[in-house]
Design a protein around this motif. Structure first.
Motif, PDB file in Angstrom:
ATOM      1  N   PHE A  13     -39.733  -1.705   2.697  1.00 24.81           N
ATOM      2  CA  PHE A  13     -39.908  -1.983   1.273  1.00 24.81           C
ATOM      3  C   PHE A  13     -40.041  -0.991   0.623  1.00 24.81           C
ATOM      4  O   PHE A  13     -39.799   0.560   1.577  1.00 24.81           O
ATOM      5  CB  PHE A  13     -41.170  -3.015   0.758  1.00 24.81           C
ATOM      6  N   ILE A  14     -39.390  -0.590  -0.899  1.00 26.99           N
ATOM      7  CA  ILE A  14     -39.461   0.550  -1.363  1.00 26.99           C
ATOM      8  C   ILE A  14     -40.732   0.129  -2.788  1.00 26.99           C
ATOM      9  O   ILE A  14     -40.346  -0.953  -3.462  1.00 26.99           O
ATOM     10  CB  ILE A  14     -38.299   1.007  -2.008  1.00 26.99           C
ATOM     11  N   ILE A  15     -41.177   1.684  -2.318  1.00 28.77           N
ATOM     12  CA  ILE A  15     -42.826   1.924  -3.836  1.00 28.77           C
ATOM     13  C   ILE A  15     -41.869   3.015  -4.649  1.00 28.77           C
ATOM     14  O   ILE A  15     -41.180   3.794  -4.062  1.00 28.77           O
ATOM     15  CB  ILE A  15     -43.844   2.801  -3.249  1.00 28.77           C
ATOM     16  N   SER A  16     -41.951   2.391  -6.046  1.00 33.17           N
ATOM     17  CA  SER A  16     -40.973   3.173  -6.359  1.00 33.17           C
ATOM     18  C   SER A  16     -41.948   2.767  -8.100  1.00 33.17           C
ATOM     19  O   SER A  16     -42.438   1.988  -8.620  1.00 33.17           O
ATOM     20  CB  SER A  16     -39.622   1.994  -6.973  1.00 33.17           C
ATOM     21  N   LYS A  34     -49.720   8.696  -5.817  1.00 31.19           N
ATOM     22  CA  LYS A  34     -50.579   7.887  -5.196  1.00 31.19           C
ATOM     23  C   LYS A  34     -50.552   6.633  -4.394  1.00 31.19           C
ATOM     24  O   LYS A  34     -49.862   5.945  -5.790  1.00 31.19           O
ATOM     25  CB  LYS A  34     -52.570   8.040  -5.687  1.00 31.19           C
ATOM     26  N   TRP A  35     -50.100   6.213  -2.812  1.00 29.50           N
ATOM     27  CA  TRP A  35     -50.511   4.418  -2.789  1.00 29.50           C
ATOM     28  C   TRP A  35     -51.011   4.705  -1.942  1.00 29.50           C
ATOM     29  O   TRP A  35     -51.718   5.510  -1.067  1.00 29.50           O
ATOM     30  CB  TRP A  35     -48.820   5.136  -1.766  1.00 29.50           C
ATOM     31  N   ASN A  36     -52.053   3.282  -2.143  1.00 29.22           N
ATOM     32  CA  ASN A  36     -53.206   2.731  -1.310  1.00 29.22           C
ATOM     33  C   ASN A  36     -52.383   1.869   0.249  1.00 29.22           C
ATOM     34  O   ASN A  36     -53.279   1.308   0.591  1.00 29.22           O
ATOM     35  CB  ASN A  36     -53.875   1.845  -1.995  1.00 29.22           C
ATOM     36  N   GLY A  37     -50.954   2.317   0.002  1.00 32.49           N
ATOM     37  CA  GLY A  37     -50.922   1.024   1.490  1.00 32.49           C
ATOM     38  C   GLY A  37     -50.570  -0.278   1.696  1.00 32.49           C
ATOM     39  O   GLY A  37     -50.261  -1.355   2.566  1.00 32.49           O
ATOM     40  N   ARG A  38     -50.328  -0.612   0.202  1.00 37.38           N
ATOM     41  CA  ARG A  38     -50.131  -2.195  -0.169  1.00 37.38           C
ATOM     42  C   ARG A  38     -48.708  -1.893  -0.988  1.00 37.38           C
ATOM     43  O   ARG A  38     -48.213  -0.903  -2.303  1.00 37.38           O
ATOM     44  CB  ARG A  38     -51.247  -2.473  -1.177  1.00 37.38           C
ATOM     45  N   ASP A  39     -47.685  -3.044  -0.757  1.00 35.28           N
ATOM     46  CA  ASP A  39     -46.714  -3.323  -1.116  1.00 35.28           C
ATOM     47  C   ASP A  39     -47.305  -4.894  -2.278  1.00 35.28           C
ATOM     48  O   ASP A  39     -48.559  -4.579  -2.920  1.00 35.28           O
ATOM     49  CB  ASP A  39     -45.641  -3.807  -0.460  1.00 35.28           C
ATOM     50  N   LYS A  40     -46.331  -5.469  -2.800  1.00 32.77           N
ATOM     51  CA  LYS A  40     -46.932  -6.543  -4.060  1.00 32.77           C
ATOM     52  C   LYS A  40     -47.791  -6.851  -3.349  1.00 32.77           C
ATOM     53  O   LYS A  40     -48.448  -7.768  -4.316  1.00 32.77           O
ATOM     54  CB  LYS A  40     -45.752  -6.736  -4.415  1.00 32.77           C
ATOM     55  N   THR A  41     -48.116  -7.358  -2.565  1.00 32.92           N
ATOM     56  CA  THR A  41     -49.494  -8.601  -2.144  1.00 32.92           C
ATOM     57  C   THR A  41     -49.762  -8.366  -0.874  1.00 32.92           C
ATOM     58  O   THR A  41     -51.113  -8.278  -0.774  1.00 32.92           O
ATOM     59  CB  THR A  41     -48.115  -9.852  -1.373  1.00 32.92           C
ATOM     60  N   ASN A  42     -49.293  -7.191  -0.177  1.00 28.02           N
ATOM     61  CA  ASN A  42     -50.411  -6.935   1.674  1.00 28.02           C
ATOM     62  C   ASN A  42     -50.643  -5.291   1.407  1.00 28.02           C
ATOM     63  O   ASN A  42     -49.558  -4.510   1.122  1.00 28.02           O
ATOM     64  CB  ASN A  42     -50.024  -7.907   2.587  1.00 28.02           C
ATOM     65  N   TYR A  43     -51.621  -5.297   2.101  1.00 22.99           N
ATOM     66  CA  TYR A  43     -51.550  -3.689   2.907  1.00 22.99           C
ATOM     67  C   TYR A  43     -50.960  -3.818   4.133  1.00 22.99           C
ATOM     68  O   TYR A  43     -50.647  -5.122   4.717  1.00 22.99           O
ATOM     69  CB  TYR A  43     -52.914  -3.830   3.147  1.00 22.99           C
ATOM     70  N   LEU A  44     -49.753  -2.795   4.482  1.00 23.09           N
ATOM     71  CA  LEU A  44     -49.948  -2.688   5.765  1.00 23.09           C
ATOM     72  C   LEU A  44     -51.166  -2.282   6.767  1.00 23.09           C
ATOM     73  O   LEU A  44     -51.956  -2.362   6.977  1.00 23.09           O
ATOM     74  CB  LEU A  44     -48.859  -1.088   5.424  1.00 23.09           C
ATOM     75  N   THR A  45     -50.301  -2.910   8.349  1.00 24.10           N
ATOM     76  CA  THR A  45     -50.930  -2.818   9.576  1.00 24.10           C
ATOM     77  C   THR A  45     -51.296  -1.738   9.363  1.00 24.10           C
ATOM     78  O   THR A  45     -51.083  -0.657   9.703  1.00 24.10           O
ATOM     79  CB  THR A  45     -50.991  -4.048  10.291  1.00 24.10           C
ATOM     80  N   SER A  46     -52.422  -1.107  10.713  1.00 25.88           N
ATOM     81  CA  SER A  46     -52.551   0.744  11.214  1.00 25.88           C
ATOM     82  C   SER A  46     -51.220   0.382  12.141  1.00 25.88           C
ATOM     83  O   SER A  46     -50.877  -0.389  12.721  1.00 25.88           O
ATOM     84  CB  SER A  46     -53.814   0.384  11.900  1.00 25.88           C
ATOM     85  N   GLY A  47     -51.094   2.189  12.270  1.00 20.33           N
ATOM     86  CA  GLY A  47     -49.993   2.401  13.191  1.00 20.33           C
ATOM     87  C   GLY A  47     -49.261   3.303  12.171  1.00 20.33           C
ATOM     88  O   GLY A  47     -49.499   3.729  10.791  1.00 20.33           O
ATOM     89  N   ILE A  48     -48.249   3.927  12.641  1.00 17.69           N
ATOM     90  CA  ILE A  48     -47.081   5.106  12.260  1.00 17.69           C
ATOM     91  C   ILE A  48     -45.892   4.153  11.952  1.00 17.69           C
ATOM     92  O   ILE A  48     -45.574   3.990  12.098  1.00 17.69           O
ATOM     93  CB  ILE A  48     -47.171   6.132  13.241  1.00 17.69           C
ATOM     94  N   LYS A  55     -39.628   4.834   0.534  1.00 14.96           N
ATOM     95  CA  LYS A  55     -39.083   4.016   1.101  1.00 14.96           C
ATOM     96  C   LYS A  55     -40.054   4.422   2.244  1.00 14.96           C
ATOM     97  O   LYS A  55     -39.904   4.890   3.532  1.00 14.96           O
ATOM     98  CB  LYS A  55     -37.579   4.814   1.043  1.00 14.96           C
ATOM     99  N   LEU A  56     -39.987   2.652   3.027  1.00 12.51           N
ATOM    100  CA  LEU A  56     -41.043   2.552   4.105  1.00 12.51           C
ATOM    101  C   LEU A  56     -40.461   2.132   5.102  1.00 12.51           C
ATOM    102  O   LEU A  56     -39.112   1.319   5.285  1.00 12.51           O
ATOM    103  CB  LEU A  56     -42.329   1.396   3.829  1.00 12.51           C
ATOM    104  N   PHE A  57     -39.900   2.457   6.315  1.00 10.94           N
ATOM    105  CA  PHE A  57     -39.914   1.993   7.720  1.00 10.94           C
ATOM    106  C   PHE A  57     -40.525   1.390   9.014  1.00 10.94           C
ATOM    107  O   PHE A  57     -41.850   2.144   9.048  1.00 10.94           O
ATOM    108  CB  PHE A  57     -38.564   2.792   8.044  1.00 10.94           C
ATOM    109  N   ASP A  58     -40.339   0.591   9.836  1.00 12.28           N
ATOM    110  CA  ASP A  58     -40.677   0.371  10.531  1.00 12.28           C
ATOM    111  C   ASP A  58     -40.951   1.464  11.894  1.00 12.28           C
ATOM    112  O   ASP A  58     -39.651   2.058  11.558  1.00 12.28           O
ATOM    113  CB  ASP A  58     -41.487  -0.808  11.731  1.00 12.28           C
ATOM    114  N   ILE A  59     -41.567   1.902  12.905  1.00  4.84           N
ATOM    115  CA  ILE A  59     -41.604   2.410  14.196  1.00  4.84           C
ATOM    116  C   ILE A  59     -40.133   1.982  14.863  1.00  4.84           C
ATOM    117  O   ILE A  59     -39.343   3.342  15.401  1.00  4.84           O
ATOM    118  CB  ILE A  59     -42.232   2.565  15.353  1.00  4.84           C
ATOM    119  N   ARG A  60     -39.372   1.068  14.601  1.00  2.00           N
ATOM    120  CA  ARG A  60     -37.541   0.948  15.081  1.00  2.00           C
ATOM    121  C   ARG A  60     -36.424   1.515  14.355  1.00  2.00           C
ATOM    122  O   ARG A  60     -35.617   1.296  14.342  1.00  2.00           O
ATOM    123  CB  ARG A  60     -37.617  -0.079  15.385  1.00  2.00           C
TER     124      ARG A  60
END
Length: 533
Positions: free
Chosen positions: A479-482, A493-507, A469-474
């Motif tokens: 979204f949830i990867i299952s 393994k997970w490459n940083g992508r949800d169903k359509t897009n990659y996450l932008t750089s960050g924590i 389960k992913l959250f932003d810094i706030r």
């Protein structure tokens, strides 16, 4: 940046190399900008480049030419510095007068007039004048504060994205950029023993850069007087260091404890200070905080839960927040009871119908907990019994923050209801194997370097489901990867992508959970994932 080739379509997906790029830009000095601005170029190719017919443009409303290069060469793999006044590293001195200080997007561009190659950086927002980058995009860098520069994270690496750049407080004109490590000071835990008091805290390195020994200085103050200081050991990238200070339990200790984290080098510190309350007048503690809801879903009230360590007759307690707001309530109960002091009792009962209504107490007044972080003190007869401090990033909206007796740490509640008012903390009800069952191989995701988030696992039980389960810094859920599996050993393994897009750089804060075929949780952990595209 763009280079005109016959196969134009493929260029958009490659890291562009073999060209001269803007590598660092200093456009806003502290005080007057006159004579202080500069731009650094870098030749990331293997061949020397003659800059004749190259120009520099700046933009406010639109791009205009401010300089045309003479016949001069930038060597392969070297830096080239254009300044407004002389420095030992200057290659060219000229007036630049870049745009800054406005309320719209500004930009700087270099262009080879012969090949039409260009490299552009856009900064500040909003982009009212529709300034465009090299591929027609408008990826905007932040407007850095006076004295800082915009610098490439990796010298010469250009993907035509604002994610290539960072806000640099340690400028390096004519030299390689220095990317600062980013660390944060976590909330502290104060533990009272028979003859001593332990103050424990964690320092987390959020970046992909190691922090060396003795770079970070941790200081502990009691009532504004320095009690202890230490130069911390080094912290590896994406790792956490736990530090515990033990002091003598003197009967007259009462007051504010403050922990401060500082650095003697170029390290960026997020949340560099923690404050709480220390008191040894009542030991052992009869009452302590066990759970807090400071980010309720809209329309629901805040609440605080306390655990009774022994039978308590009717007693008035007072809660005080950092701003000095207070509320009161009368409590009583048996040892082991979890009592909830509620801002809105009826709302809480409606939201958590399985909670024990006898143990939910309507407070007189309320403290108004700050969603971005706060601290509260529990008092009886004007004597501090316990204190609690939290950060806005500690949990997401609708979830509580609870004390985990197993790990002696505070964590976001992972219950399906988001909280467990009047009941044991969620973590206390779980039967976990040892952490040896899961090994986190990598918490870094980098498309450019081909690195993914990777976890290895091995259990006697068959793992049926793995969720991330992913959250932003706030703390807002993204979204949830299952992934459904049927094995007792394997890799997730997970490459940083949800169903359509990659996450932008960050924590990104995350919760990793393993379940067996009956839905029982085998393993759960909160962690931080670093994405560097």
């Amino acid at each position: 940046m763009k280079i005109w080739f016959i196969v134009v379509v493929c260029i958009c997906f490659q890291v562009l190399t073999g060209a001269v790029v803007i590598n660092e830009l200093f456009y806003d000095a502290q005080g007057s900008d006159e004579g202080e601005e500069w731009i650094e170029l870098y030749n990331n190719g293997s061949d020397d480049v003659n800059l004749q017919y190259w120009i520099i443009q700046r933009a406010g409303v639109s791009f205009e030419t401010i300089y045309q290069f003479p016949i001069i060469t930038i060597r392969a793999g070297t830096f080239f510095l254009i300044t407004e006044s002389y420095t030992p590293s200057s290659n060219i001195i000229t007036e630049l007068n870049f745009q800054n200080g406005g309320s719209e997007t500004d930009g700087v561009k270099i262009i080879d007039l012969e090949t039409h190659y260009s490299d552009t950086i856009l900064y500040d927002s909003p982009n009212t004048n529709n300034l465009q980058g090299d591929l027609g995009e408008s990826s905007l860098c932040e407007d850095v504060p006076p004295g800082n520069s915009l610098a490439r994270i990796d010298d010469g690496v250009d993907t035509n994205s604002s994610e290539d750049w960072y806000n640099c407080s340690f400028t390096t004109p004519g030299a390689s950029n220095v990317v600062a490590a980013v660390v944060t000071l976590d909330s502290a835990i104060i533990t009272y023993n028979q003859s001593s008091i332990d103050i424990s805290t964690k320092v987390t390195n959020l970046s992909t850069h190691n922090v060396d020994n003795s770079v970070l200085l941790l200081r502990i103050f009691i009532n504004s007087e320095l009690e202890h200081q230490v130069e911390l050991e080094g912290i590896l990238a994406n790792s956490t260091l736990t530090y515990c200070y033990t002091m003598i339990n003197e009967l007259d200790i009462e007051g504010e404890v403050m922990i401060e984290l500082s650095s003697n080098e170029e390290v960026s510190i997020v949340d560099n200070m923690w404050t709480g309350w220390i008191s040894s007048s009542l030991e052992p503690l009869l009452i302590k905080f066990s759970e807090v809801m400071f980010k309720p879903i809209s329309g629901n009230g805040e609440w605080l839960e306390i655990l009774l360590a022994e039978d308590i007759p009717q007693t008035e307690v007072e809660i005080i927040d950092k701003a000095g707001n207070n509320c009161n309530a009368y409590i009583e109960g048996n040892s082991g009871d979890y009592l909830v002091l509620a801002e809105d009792r009826e709302s809480l009962l409606s939201q958590y119908p399985n909670s024990n209504p006898i143990n939910i107490i309507q407070a007189e007044g309320w403290v108004r907990l700050n969603n971005s972080g706060d601290e509260v003190i529990l008092k009886i007869n004007n004597t501090t019994i316990d204190s609690l401090s939290f950060l806005g990033s500690d949990c997401s909206d609708g979830s509580s923050w609870e004390y985990n007796e197993i790990t002696a740490s505070w964590n976001q509640c992972l219950s399906e209801y988001g909280a467990t008012p009047t009941a044991e903390p969620w973590f206390s009800t779980q039967q976990y194997p040892s952490n040896n069952g899961v090994e986190i191989v990598s918490k870094l995701i980098s498309q450019r370097k081909g690195v993914v988030f990777e976890v290895g696992y091995k259990y006697e039980e068959v793992v049926s489901e793995i969720t991330l389960k992913l959250f932003d810094i706030r703390g807002r859920e993204l979204f949830i990867i299952s992934e459904e599996v049927s094995s007792n050993v394997g890799l997730f393994k997970w490459n940083g992508r949800d169903k359509t897009n990659y996450l932008t750089s960050g924590i990104y804060p995350a919760i990793l959970t393993f379940k067996d075929s009956f839905g029982n949780i085998l393993y759960a952990e909160q962690l931080l994932i670093t994405v560097n595209r």
